[in-house]
Motif scaffolding. Sequence first.
Motif, PDB file in Angstrom:
ATOM      1  N   VAL A 229      -4.328 117.871  88.640  1.00 41.67           N
ATOM      2  CA  VAL A 229      -4.998 116.893  87.792  1.00 41.67           C
ATOM      3  C   VAL A 229      -3.940 116.266  86.895  1.00 41.67           C
ATOM      4  O   VAL A 229      -2.780 116.690  86.887  1.00 41.67           O
ATOM      5  CB  VAL A 229      -6.109 117.546  86.941  1.00 41.67           C
ATOM      6  CG1 VAL A 229      -7.189 118.132  87.831  1.00 41.67           C
ATOM      7  CG2 VAL A 229      -5.539 118.615  86.018  1.00 41.67           C
ATOM      8  N   PHE A 230      -4.328 115.244  86.144  1.00 36.27           N
ATOM      9  CA  PHE A 230      -3.375 114.650  85.218  1.00 36.27           C
ATOM     10  C   PHE A 230      -4.044 114.409  83.870  1.00 36.27           C
ATOM     11  O   PHE A 230      -5.252 114.180  83.783  1.00 36.27           O
ATOM     12  CB  PHE A 230      -2.778 113.352  85.762  1.00 36.27           C
ATOM     13  CG  PHE A 230      -3.774 112.283  86.101  1.00 36.27           C
ATOM     14  CD1 PHE A 230      -4.281 111.438  85.124  1.00 36.27           C
ATOM     15  CD2 PHE A 230      -4.201 112.109  87.412  1.00 36.27           C
ATOM     16  CE1 PHE A 230      -5.198 110.443  85.437  1.00 36.27           C
ATOM     17  CE2 PHE A 230      -5.123 111.109  87.737  1.00 36.27           C
ATOM     18  CZ  PHE A 230      -5.629 110.283  86.741  1.00 36.27           C
ATOM     19  N   ALA A 231      -3.240 114.504  82.821  1.00 39.19           N
ATOM     20  CA  ALA A 231      -3.691 114.188  81.475  1.00 39.19           C
ATOM     21  C   ALA A 231      -3.012 112.913  81.023  1.00 39.19           C
ATOM     22  O   ALA A 231      -1.849 112.659  81.359  1.00 39.19           O
ATOM     23  CB  ALA A 231      -3.356 115.332  80.520  1.00 39.19           C
ATOM     24  N   THR A 232      -3.743 112.098  80.271  1.00 38.58           N
ATOM     25  CA  THR A 232      -3.188 110.867  79.708  1.00 38.58           C
ATOM     26  C   THR A 232      -3.211 111.000  78.191  1.00 38.58           C
ATOM     27  O   THR A 232      -4.286 111.076  77.587  1.00 38.58           O
ATOM     28  CB  THR A 232      -4.003 109.647  80.156  1.00 38.58           C
ATOM     29  OG1 THR A 232      -5.403 109.883  79.909  1.00 38.58           O
ATOM     30  CG2 THR A 232      -3.811 109.390  81.645  1.00 38.58           C
ATOM     31  N   LEU A 233      -2.041 111.015  77.578  1.00 40.63           N
ATOM     32  CA  LEU A 233      -1.908 111.271  76.148  1.00 40.63           C
ATOM     33  C   LEU A 233      -1.468 110.012  75.418  1.00 40.63           C
ATOM     34  O   LEU A 233      -0.681 109.207  75.942  1.00 40.63           O
ATOM     35  CB  LEU A 233      -0.897 112.393  75.915  1.00 40.63           C
ATOM     36  CG  LEU A 233      -1.122 113.682  76.730  1.00 40.63           C
ATOM     37  CD1 LEU A 233      -0.070 114.723  76.373  1.00 40.63           C
ATOM     38  CD2 LEU A 233      -2.525 114.243  76.523  1.00 40.63           C
TER      39      LEU A 233
ATOM     40  N   GLN B 298      -8.997 108.642  76.344  1.00 44.53           N
ATOM     41  CA  GLN B 298      -9.770 107.958  77.379  1.00 44.53           C
ATOM     42  C   GLN B 298      -9.288 106.525  77.546  1.00 44.53           C
ATOM     43  O   GLN B 298      -9.344 105.963  78.642  1.00 44.53           O
ATOM     44  CB  GLN B 298     -11.261 107.974  77.028  1.00 44.53           C
ATOM     45  CG  GLN B 298     -11.896 109.370  77.010  1.00 44.53           C
ATOM     46  CD  GLN B 298     -11.906 110.017  78.388  1.00 44.53           C
ATOM     47  OE1 GLN B 298     -11.039 110.823  78.710  1.00 44.53           O
ATOM     48  NE2 GLN B 298     -12.891 109.671  79.192  1.00 44.53           N
ATOM     49  N   GLU B 299      -8.794 105.916  76.473  1.00 43.28           N
ATOM     50  CA  GLU B 299      -8.273 104.548  76.559  1.00 43.28           C
ATOM     51  C   GLU B 299      -7.041 104.496  77.465  1.00 43.28           C
ATOM     52  O   GLU B 299      -6.920 103.624  78.333  1.00 43.28           O
ATOM     53  CB  GLU B 299      -7.935 104.015  75.167  1.00 43.28           C
ATOM     54  CG  GLU B 299      -9.147 103.709  74.294  1.00 43.28           C
ATOM     55  CD  GLU B 299      -9.784 104.952  73.689  1.00 43.28           C
ATOM     56  OE1 GLU B 299      -9.160 106.049  73.766  1.00 43.28           O
ATOM     57  OE2 GLU B 299     -10.900 104.841  73.142  1.00 43.28           O
ATOM     58  N   TYR B 300      -6.123 105.434  77.263  1.00 42.13           N
ATOM     59  CA  TYR B 300      -4.923 105.434  78.099  1.00 42.13           C
ATOM     60  C   TYR B 300      -5.257 105.860  79.536  1.00 42.13           C
ATOM     61  O   TYR B 300      -4.617 105.405  80.483  1.00 42.13           O
ATOM     62  CB  TYR B 300      -3.847 106.338  77.492  1.00 42.13           C
ATOM     63  CG  TYR B 300      -3.057 105.645  76.401  1.00 42.13           C
ATOM     64  CD1 TYR B 300      -1.965 104.836  76.707  1.00 42.13           C
ATOM     65  CD2 TYR B 300      -3.412 105.786  75.064  1.00 42.13           C
ATOM     66  CE1 TYR B 300      -1.248 104.182  75.709  1.00 42.13           C
ATOM     67  CE2 TYR B 300      -2.707 105.141  74.051  1.00 42.13           C
ATOM     68  CZ  TYR B 300      -1.621 104.342  74.384  1.00 42.13           C
ATOM     69  OH  TYR B 300      -0.925 103.682  73.394  1.00 42.13           O
ATOM     70  N   ARG B 301      -6.256 106.703  79.684  1.00 46.37           N
ATOM     71  CA  ARG B 301      -6.705 107.040  81.050  1.00 46.37           C
ATOM     72  C   ARG B 301      -7.221 105.787  81.745  1.00 46.37           C
ATOM     73  O   ARG B 301      -6.937 105.569  82.939  1.00 46.37           O
ATOM     74  CB  ARG B 301      -7.787 108.125  81.013  1.00 46.37           C
ATOM     75  CG  ARG B 301      -8.324 108.499  82.404  1.00 46.37           C
ATOM     76  CD  ARG B 301      -9.323 109.641  82.330  1.00 46.37           C
ATOM     77  NE  ARG B 301      -9.919 109.896  83.627  1.00 46.37           N
ATOM     78  CZ  ARG B 301      -9.395 110.644  84.588  1.00 46.37           C
ATOM     79  NH1 ARG B 301      -8.220 111.228  84.398  1.00 46.37           N
ATOM     80  NH2 ARG B 301     -10.012 110.827  85.746  1.00 46.37           N
TER      81      ARG B 301
ATOM     82  N   LYS C  45     -15.460 107.210  80.289  1.00 46.92           N
ATOM     83  CA  LYS C  45     -16.154 108.158  79.419  1.00 46.92           C
ATOM     84  C   LYS C  45     -16.140 109.558  80.028  1.00 46.92           C
ATOM     85  O   LYS C  45     -16.075 109.711  81.253  1.00 46.92           O
ATOM     86  CB  LYS C  45     -17.602 107.698  79.201  1.00 46.92           C
ATOM     87  CG  LYS C  45     -17.706 106.327  78.549  1.00 46.92           C
ATOM     88  CD  LYS C  45     -19.157 105.902  78.389  1.00 46.92           C
ATOM     89  CE  LYS C  45     -19.253 104.508  77.754  1.00 46.92           C
ATOM     90  NZ  LYS C  45     -20.662 104.086  77.578  1.00 46.92           N
ATOM     91  N   PRO C  46     -16.222 110.590  79.186  1.00 47.75           N
ATOM     92  CA  PRO C  46     -16.328 111.947  79.729  1.00 47.75           C
ATOM     93  C   PRO C  46     -17.683 112.152  80.413  1.00 47.75           C
ATOM     94  O   PRO C  46     -18.683 111.534  80.024  1.00 47.75           O
ATOM     95  CB  PRO C  46     -16.187 112.843  78.495  1.00 47.75           C
ATOM     96  CG  PRO C  46     -16.573 111.980  77.346  1.00 47.75           C
ATOM     97  CD  PRO C  46     -16.190 110.579  77.714  1.00 47.75           C
ATOM     98  N   VAL C  47     -17.711 113.003  81.428  1.00 49.43           N
ATOM     99  CA  VAL C  47     -18.972 113.272  82.138  1.00 49.43           C
ATOM    100  C   VAL C  47     -19.990 113.890  81.196  1.00 49.43           C
ATOM    101  O   VAL C  47     -21.131 113.434  81.090  1.00 49.43           O
ATOM    102  CB  VAL C  47     -18.728 114.193  83.346  1.00 49.43           C
ATOM    103  CG1 VAL C  47     -20.059 114.654  83.945  1.00 49.43           C
ATOM    104  CG2 VAL C  47     -17.925 113.461  84.418  1.00 49.43           C
TER     105      VAL C  47
END
Length: 444
Positions: free
Chosen positions: A361-365, A373-376, A437-439
Amino acid sequence: MPTEDTQELLLPRSRMANERLHALIPGGAHTYAKGDDQYPENLAPVISHGRGAHVWDVDGNRYIEYGSGLRSVSLGHAHPRVLEAVRRELDRGSNFVRPSIVEVEAAERFLATVPTAEMVKFAKNGSDATTAAVRLARAATGRPRVAICADHPFFSVDDWFIGTTPMSAGIPAATNELTVAFPYGDLAATEELLSRYQDEIACLILEPATQSEPPPGYLAGLRELADRHGCVLIFDEMITGFRWSEAGAQGMYGVVPDLSTFGKALGNGFAVSALAGRRELMEWGGLRHSGDRVFLLSTTHGAETHSLAAAMAVQTTYVEEGITARLHALGERLAAGVRDAAAGMGVGDHIVVRGRASNLVFATLDENGQPSQEYRTLFLRRLLAGGVLAPSFVVSSALSDADIDRTVDVVAQACAVYRKALDAADPTPWLAGRPVKPVFRRLV
């Protein structure tokens, strides 16, 4: 392939299809994780078809796909060995008033693949299997409470789990009170929980491994705690099954649970799941004991012959073609490429690849190192523009080295834009709409 410029990536047919989906299907999809709120605004492709590691949307765009079928299609779409097995059964009928011979053959094949289990019962989805495991544990122990691992995101659509999430509407408080949580990797905290609810906890249920390796001795320690406190140890192997080893995490780490649940990769997209475990427990759902009967799993479609044939073909393919090793090799190549690309563009501390190579998986910081969530959204938009559909970086064995190389090139292009947004300390100009958005959230 979609154009390189995100602003020109238009999906008119997908947008119309999404409107039709929302008009007729609550949430616009049959799994919340597939919802269009998980994708940038107006950039949620609706799929026409797939083959191997590629999918096509209804607008005619082709994508390299990751996370196929929420990790269920680990061999790639329309895999020939699986389709051949399914077609053989389709001409013979799929469901009968008595068990078919395919059911025992599938059970024998599964138990040969997962030799730590002694009996198995098949179903259609993971939630049915995990809920059956919980019911069995409660029946066997006579205890009401369920202890779930707090660090694992999903176990079931049923009340005993969903009541613990922000989407708990419709679930009685009395039900929620029967589920308690323990932290992954912390044996002392788990023992404290078991002592606090002495003789009340029926089971410990967890994914045996997630984005990091279990701490040394942790799973064995849980096994000892469960034995000492008289509760059932359940491994949810929906993700780890086949991706960690053909026999799941229990086969890799050598710790045997009382019960375990499998699904996702088991059918390569066909609907099949499994509850497996010790004979002594599983027989509570059978006919060869003298105690109270447990309504374990009883599903009209649980033993459809073509799905069981698919499962047998998947297991054979994994063993004969070394699929687990291939998944790890592909994942390692991808992870190294993405990390190098991110570092080369100066965002190596902001786009972070995590997890076992077969389950990345990947994280966007953001500029402060916080999940964003914006950077994702920015990152997903750029991936889609380059023809990469990647809510995660979970690989299938159908990916080629050229697919991986292309993905890394697209990631590098995305990282260049990511760097611009970080320098501006504001990704908004690159979002072109609301963020993803998060699930699990309380409000729409």
